[in-house]
Design a protein around this motif. Structure first.
Motif, PDB file in Angstrom:
ATOM      1  N   GLY A  57      60.404  15.797  61.320  1.00  0.00           N
ATOM      2  CA  GLY A  57      59.219  14.950  61.368  1.00  0.00           C
ATOM      3  C   GLY A  57      59.528  13.562  60.834  1.00  0.00           C
ATOM      4  N   GLU A  58      58.740  12.603  61.242  1.00  0.00           N
ATOM      5  CA  GLU A  58      58.919  11.220  60.808  1.00  0.00           C
ATOM      6  C   GLU A  58      58.508  11.090  59.342  1.00  0.00           C
ATOM      7  OE1 GLU A  58      56.189   7.809  62.095  1.00  0.00           O
ATOM      8  OE2 GLU A  58      57.926   7.602  63.412  1.00  0.00           O
ATOM      9  N   TYR A  59      59.262  10.310  58.570  1.00  0.00           N
ATOM     10  CA  TYR A  59      58.916  10.105  57.171  1.00  0.00           C
ATOM     11  C   TYR A  59      59.330   8.695  56.739  1.00  0.00           C
ATOM     12  CZ  TYR A  59      63.863  10.988  56.167  1.00  0.00           C
ATOM     13  OH  TYR A  59      65.226  10.928  56.139  1.00  0.00           O
ATOM     14  N   GLY A  60      58.668   8.212  55.703  1.00  0.00           N
ATOM     15  CA  GLY A  60      58.960   6.887  55.176  1.00  0.00           C
ATOM     16  C   GLY A  60      59.711   6.972  53.868  1.00  0.00           C
ATOM     17  N   VAL A  61      60.604   6.000  53.653  1.00  0.00           N
ATOM     18  CA  VAL A  61      61.381   5.911  52.421  1.00  0.00           C
ATOM     19  C   VAL A  61      61.079   4.564  51.782  1.00  0.00           C
ATOM     20  CG1 VAL A  61      63.693   5.880  51.417  1.00  0.00           C
ATOM     21  CG2 VAL A  61      63.233   7.327  53.400  1.00  0.00           C
ATOM     22  N   THR A  62      60.712   4.590  50.500  1.00  0.00           N
ATOM     23  CA  THR A  62      60.489   3.368  49.726  1.00  0.00           C
ATOM     24  C   THR A  62      61.365   3.421  48.479  1.00  0.00           C
ATOM     25  OG1 THR A  62      58.647   4.391  48.553  1.00  0.00           O
ATOM     26  CG2 THR A  62      58.091   3.098  50.523  1.00  0.00           C
TER      27      THR A  62
END
Length: 166
Positions: A57-62
């Motif tokens: 699944g798509e995920y964001g990294v900060t």
């Protein structure tokens, strides 16, 4: 009671605290290394966020993201630069994303192209050619597997520019 236990767990364990952080808490920048076998796109670039097309699944990294190793699927990798509202978008054919505990993320993939450079007609034609090759290949053969991969990649590439193929 639950809030006290959660508060104790997050203050005692920095990994839990980082895993439970929100985008608002991650105000700093992160470092991005984005590499292909034949080219380095970014090396040590300071960015605010990377959105990864993970296989799960798509995920964001900060900044301060929990360490993570993930396989990427064909899709759009988005890079958000500080002070810029629109993300920079690359179509990637797969690969791996490795997020380290020190706000460094490494992206390694076999091929990437800016979404703006994708020709929708070429992606559609390549999908149709792969579909025909798959239909004519012997079931379970290497040729069938290669054609199926070509179909998936070209379908994802076309989707990146708004074309739906079936």
């Amino acid at each position: 009671m639950m809030q006290r236990a959660l508060r104790r767990a997050t203050t005692a364990n920095p990994i839990v605290r980082r895993a439970m952080s929100t985008a608002e808490e991650a105000t700093g920048s992160m470092t991005l290394n984005f590499n292909l076998p034949h080219e380095t796109i970014y090396s040590g670039a300071s960015v605010s966020q990377v959105i990864v097309p993970g296989a799960a699944g798509e995920y964001g990294v900060t900044a301060d993201h929990v360490p993570l190793v993930a396989q990427m699927k064909p899709g759009v990798l988005q890079i958000l630069h500080q002070g810029v509202s629109e993300p920079e978008k690359y179509f990637v054919a797969g690969g791996f994303s490795i997020t380290h505990p020190n706000s460094i993320t490494d992206i390694s993939c076999p091929e990437a192209v800016k979404v703006d450079d994708i020709d929708s007609a070429a992606a559609t034609a390549a999908f149709e050619a792969a579909k025909a090759a798959f239909a004519s290949a012997e079931a379970g053969s290497v040729a069938a597997a290669e054609a199926q991969i070509d179909m998936e990649v070209n379908k994802s590439m076309a989707a990146a520019v708004g074309v739906t193929l079936s």
